[in-house]
Design a protein around this motif. Sequence first.
Motif, PDB file in Angstrom:
ATOM      1  N   GLY A  71       0.800  -1.211   0.000  1.00 52.08           N
ATOM      2  CA  GLY A  71       0.000   0.000   0.000  1.00 52.08           C
ATOM      3  C   GLY A  71       0.834   1.261   0.000  1.00 52.08           C
ATOM      4  O   GLY A  71       2.056   1.245   0.194  1.00 52.08           O
ATOM      5  N   GLN A  72       0.161   2.389  -0.206  1.00 52.76           N
ATOM      6  CA  GLN A  72       0.849   3.673  -0.270  1.00 52.76           C
ATOM      7  C   GLN A  72       1.552   3.994   1.038  1.00 52.76           C
ATOM      8  O   GLN A  72       2.654   4.540   1.041  1.00 52.76           O
ATOM      9  CB  GLN A  72      -0.146   4.778  -0.621  1.00 52.76           C
ATOM     10  N   GLN A  73       0.924   3.651   2.169  1.00 58.29           N
ATOM     11  CA  GLN A  73       1.550   3.918   3.458  1.00 58.29           C
ATOM     12  C   GLN A  73       2.857   3.143   3.606  1.00 58.29           C
ATOM     13  O   GLN A  73       3.842   3.659   4.130  1.00 58.29           O
ATOM     14  CB  GLN A  73       0.583   3.564   4.596  1.00 58.29           C
ATOM     15  N   GLU A  74       2.876   1.897   3.112  1.00 55.31           N
ATOM     16  CA  GLU A  74       4.110   1.117   3.187  1.00 55.31           C
ATOM     17  C   GLU A  74       5.166   1.669   2.241  1.00 55.31           C
ATOM     18  O   GLU A  74       6.354   1.699   2.573  1.00 55.31           O
ATOM     19  CB  GLU A  74       3.821  -0.347   2.855  1.00 55.31           C
ATOM     20  N   ILE A  75       4.758   2.102   1.065  1.00 57.17           N
ATOM     21  CA  ILE A  75       5.707   2.682   0.111  1.00 57.17           C
ATOM     22  C   ILE A  75       6.386   3.905   0.725  1.00 57.17           C
ATOM     23  O   ILE A  75       7.605   4.074   0.652  1.00 57.17           O
ATOM     24  CB  ILE A  75       4.984   3.058  -1.196  1.00 57.17           C
ATOM     25  N   GLU A  76       5.572   4.769   1.350  1.00 55.61           N
ATOM     26  CA  GLU A  76       6.133   5.982   1.941  1.00 55.61           C
ATOM     27  C   GLU A  76       6.967   5.667   3.174  1.00 55.61           C
ATOM     28  O   GLU A  76       8.015   6.284   3.403  1.00 55.61           O
ATOM     29  CB  GLU A  76       5.004   6.946   2.277  1.00 55.61           C
ATOM     30  N   ALA A  77       6.504   4.727   3.997  1.00 56.63           N
ATOM     31  CA  ALA A  77       7.272   4.384   5.193  1.00 56.63           C
ATOM     32  C   ALA A  77       8.625   3.786   4.832  1.00 56.63           C
ATOM     33  O   ALA A  77       9.625   4.012   5.514  1.00 56.63           O
ATOM     34  CB  ALA A  77       6.477   3.410   6.063  1.00 56.63           C
ATOM     35  N   GLN A  78       8.679   3.037   3.744  1.00 53.09           N
ATOM     36  CA  GLN A  78       9.937   2.434   3.315  1.00 53.09           C
ATOM     37  C   GLN A  78      10.858   3.468   2.681  1.00 53.09           C
ATOM     38  O   GLN A  78      12.078   3.313   2.706  1.00 53.09           O
ATOM     39  CB  GLN A  78       9.650   1.296   2.327  1.00 53.09           C
ATOM     40  N   GLY A  79      10.290   4.514   2.084  1.00 55.85           N
ATOM     41  CA  GLY A  79      11.115   5.545   1.467  1.00 55.85           C
ATOM     42  C   GLY A  79      11.715   5.132   0.145  1.00 55.85           C
ATOM     43  O   GLY A  79      12.752   5.669  -0.263  1.00 55.85           O
ATOM     44  N   ALA A  80      11.067   4.206  -0.576  1.00 52.42           N
ATOM     45  CA  ALA A  80      11.587   3.741  -1.854  1.00 52.42           C
ATOM     46  C   ALA A  80      11.281   4.751  -2.944  1.00 52.42           C
ATOM     47  O   ALA A  80      10.142   5.194  -3.093  1.00 52.42           O
ATOM     48  CB  ALA A  80      10.983   2.388  -2.219  1.00 52.42           C
ATOM     49  N   ALA A  81      12.290   5.114  -3.747  1.00 52.37           N
ATOM     50  CA  ALA A  81      12.105   6.094  -4.812  1.00 52.37           C
ATOM     51  C   ALA A  81      11.773   5.451  -6.148  1.00 52.37           C
ATOM     52  O   ALA A  81      11.051   6.029  -6.958  1.00 52.37           O
ATOM     53  CB  ALA A  81      13.364   6.956  -4.961  1.00 52.37           C
ATOM     54  N   ARG A  82      12.303   4.256  -6.421  1.00 44.74           N
ATOM     55  CA  ARG A  82      12.067   3.571  -7.685  1.00 44.74           C
ATOM     56  C   ARG A  82      11.450   2.207  -7.401  1.00 44.74           C
ATOM     57  O   ARG A  82      11.557   1.655  -6.304  1.00 44.74           O
ATOM     58  CB  ARG A  82      13.363   3.400  -8.481  1.00 44.74           C
ATOM     59  N   ALA A  83      10.823   1.639  -8.415  1.00 43.43           N
ATOM     60  CA  ALA A  83      10.182   0.336  -8.250  1.00 43.43           C
ATOM     61  C   ALA A  83      11.189  -0.740  -7.864  1.00 43.43           C
ATOM     62  O   ALA A  83      10.869  -1.667  -7.112  1.00 43.43           O
ATOM     63  CB  ALA A  83       9.470  -0.053  -9.537  1.00 43.43           C
ATOM     64  N   THR A  84      12.405  -0.616  -8.347  1.00 42.40           N
ATOM     65  CA  THR A  84      13.453  -1.573  -7.978  1.00 42.40           C
ATOM     66  C   THR A  84      13.679  -1.588  -6.480  1.00 42.40           C
ATOM     67  O   THR A  84      13.760  -2.651  -5.852  1.00 42.40           O
ATOM     68  CB  THR A  84      14.767  -1.211  -8.699  1.00 42.40           C
ATOM     69  N   ASP A  85      13.802  -0.398  -5.861  1.00 48.25           N
ATOM     70  CA  ASP A  85      14.038  -0.312  -4.421  1.00 48.25           C
ATOM     71  C   ASP A  85      12.861  -0.882  -3.643  1.00 48.25           C
ATOM     72  O   ASP A  85      13.038  -1.532  -2.610  1.00 48.25           O
ATOM     73  CB  ASP A  85      14.260   1.151  -4.016  1.00 48.25           C
ATOM     74  N   LEU A  86      11.654  -0.659  -4.123  1.00 47.93           N
ATOM     75  CA  LEU A  86      10.466  -1.099  -3.406  1.00 47.93           C
ATOM     76  C   LEU A  86      10.346  -2.611  -3.378  1.00 47.93           C
ATOM     77  O   LEU A  86      10.054  -3.210  -2.331  1.00 47.93           O
ATOM     78  CB  LEU A  86       9.226  -0.484  -4.060  1.00 47.93           C
ATOM     79  N   LEU A  87      10.568  -3.268  -4.511  1.00 48.86           N
ATOM     80  CA  LEU A  87      10.343  -4.706  -4.601  1.00 48.86           C
ATOM     81  C   LEU A  87      11.512  -5.533  -4.098  1.00 48.86           C
ATOM     82  O   LEU A  87      11.350  -6.721  -3.789  1.00 48.86           O
ATOM     83  CB  LEU A  87      10.033  -5.091  -6.049  1.00 48.86           C
ATOM     84  N   ALA A  88      12.695  -4.937  -3.995  1.00 50.14           N
ATOM     85  CA  ALA A  88      13.883  -5.703  -3.607  1.00 50.14           C
ATOM     86  C   ALA A  88      13.759  -6.304  -2.216  1.00 50.14           C
ATOM     87  O   ALA A  88      14.343  -7.361  -1.937  1.00 50.14           O
ATOM     88  CB  ALA A  88      15.130  -4.822  -3.682  1.00 50.14           C
ATOM     89  N   ASP A  89      13.017  -5.646  -1.313  1.00 51.45           N
ATOM     90  CA  ASP A  89      12.909  -6.111   0.067  1.00 51.45           C
ATOM     91  C   ASP A  89      11.600  -6.820   0.358  1.00 51.45           C
ATOM     92  O   ASP A  89      11.294  -7.103   1.513  1.00 51.45           O
ATOM     93  CB  ASP A  89      13.061  -4.924   1.033  1.00 51.45           C
TER      94      ASP A  89
END
Length: 706
Positions: A71-89
């Motif tokens: 979700g958007q809250q998780e995306i923002e809490a993680q601080g990922a800027a690109r899709a690569t950073d978001l999905l890597a973890d």
Amino acid sequence: MRPCALLLLLIGLLPLLNAPPQAQPAPARPVADTTARADSLWQLDMEQVVVTATRAERSADDVGVPVSVIGQQEIEAQGAARATDLLADQPGLSINNDHGSGLQMRGLGPEYTLILLDGEPIVGRTAGTLDLGRLTTANIERVEVVRGPTSSLYGSEALAGVVNFITGAPAGDLGGEVRTRYGTHGTVDLSARLEGTSGPWQGSVFVDRYRTGGYDLSPAALAPTRPGYVDYTAQARGQYEAGPSTTFSLRGRLATQSQNYDVGISADGTTGDVRHAQQNDRHDWNASAEVEQQLGAGWRLTGTLYCAGYHTDQSLRRVDNGTIRSESVLDQYHGEAEAVLRGALGNNHLLTVGAGTTVETIDADRKTGTRRGGFGFVQDEWSPLASLDVTGSLRLDGNSDYASRLSPKMAVRYAPFDRVSFHASVGSGYKAPAFRQLYLNFTNPQAGYSVFGTTEAQRGLQQFEEQGQIDTFFRDPSTLGEPLAPETSWAFNAGFTASLWGDATLRLDAYHNEVDNLIDAEAVARKTNGQSVFTYVNRNEIYTRGVEARLTLRPTSALRVQLGYDYQEAKDRQVLDELEAGDVYRRENGRDVQVSPDDYAGLPGRPAHTGTVQLRHMALPFGLTANVQGTLRGRAGYADRNGNGIVDVDREYVEARTRWDVTVSKTLLDDYTLRLGGENLFDYTNPRRVPSIPGRTWFAELQAQF
């Protein structure tokens, strides 16, 4: 019928179909309201709604296939800027860095995962990899990940699964957001979004500029480990409520990237000291028009016209005299028109029926081709009992380049108790032959070998024979040119979800995937220069299997802990047969030693064990929120080093490694959020075998809403 004509015909029929709307039947299970409170930094307890798994809104807990939502809250809490950073973890996902940053899922490479943006495919793959670094997360509302073959709804490339990046729809009056981010290696990310509604109109505009200076883990080499680049993205969407039953929507996106760096190449083409300038430019775009009509008796008809393009321009020239060493240009286009009808049959069935047509073209220096196709699919969501959901789907794809493909799938979810549910699914997936496997015509100017797609093999070999370049044929040229069959799979998944105590939830999935007709290169002739001529054939069979476990804990109302563990195997059945027969050896201390099946690591880049940890705490002093994520990747095969074609000894592995990231957020004056973060805190690097990890990095981000 051309896609544009199909859409215009559908729009022209709307006045005849504009019956007074009736109340929609309730879905098989209630869908929770997922609207978050404005003052909530993230959402903990709301039920998640997904659309990718069944092409309609359903609660994620009621879907019989493995699906997860970021979700958007998780995306923002993680601080990922690109899709690569978001999905890597993310649990069960890993990034494969070969011709870009692609997604590996359930032991299958990036070419077998379909990537969608707002439900439509993104084009532009290199050697099967779609580079996720092309996608910013600043305007992403949520990401839905469906694991397992989903070709029964989406066709080709959905063999391993589907990832759908979904942008947010405008909500409320005129408003927007501005973000600015600065980080290690000269990273600067600036974005802005403006959105609003006015009567029947909704609209939004988003722009983003991302720049990174790259990094260099091997200073002795002239070329950097990862060159820097500048990326621009512009996106817009609009919606018009033409009446109580009719809605029109438009979406568009344009992205460009420019990259320029120096490399060292010697006169014979190997790494050397002659400085060359490498220039890479990329443009990709997509646009869609959609009309949705509410019909009588709770039925809904949707027509979509979608088109996308991808262009690359690469050049390599000597710096001292400007001589061009190589140039390449590629243009790819994808067009699609689709009509989908959805509605209720009685009280227990939700039926979805769709059909459409596609056209794809590619025009490049080494390959040119066009393929046309059509498809139709049907899905029935049946709820015979309050505790039982059965979903069956079937899709037929016909294409000018390969044989028709029928893709079925069945999923069942059974909840005998309030706190326990069981789910199982079986389905088929497929991947169409790539353009390069059909149309490639390439001869390496330095090494001298040649590669032909299946449509070019006979003609290319005939030309070589007429020119006196063929020494020996390994196969009769007249037997070449047979159409390639799509790569296909059958997959099984079974598991359960249980609320153990309080707010603790455990989900367990076991899967097995059999993949047939894998396309591989085969030598069909030897040239007089000693080099081979290759073409593509259907040959290999592999399997992947494993277990996925997810545990969510809520020790306090302000703390959430998520733990993930994955075990997987991914192996080639042909290699296993050779090992069982005792036909594979390696050289040790001057002697040939037989390799046992237990020594075989399987397909490279697939660790047997991975684990993830995520802790999110929102009640720290000074109103801070902290997000900590850790990933453990067990050792994985890297590449054959002893010449027997498989990974079977320790020196052919990449060692196990861990990665820890932390992000701290603080809301200021209600409309501003400051984020500080560090990634790869223990500074792991492996320049030779894992050059995609740059070491420890830091970032600071300021987000302002208005």
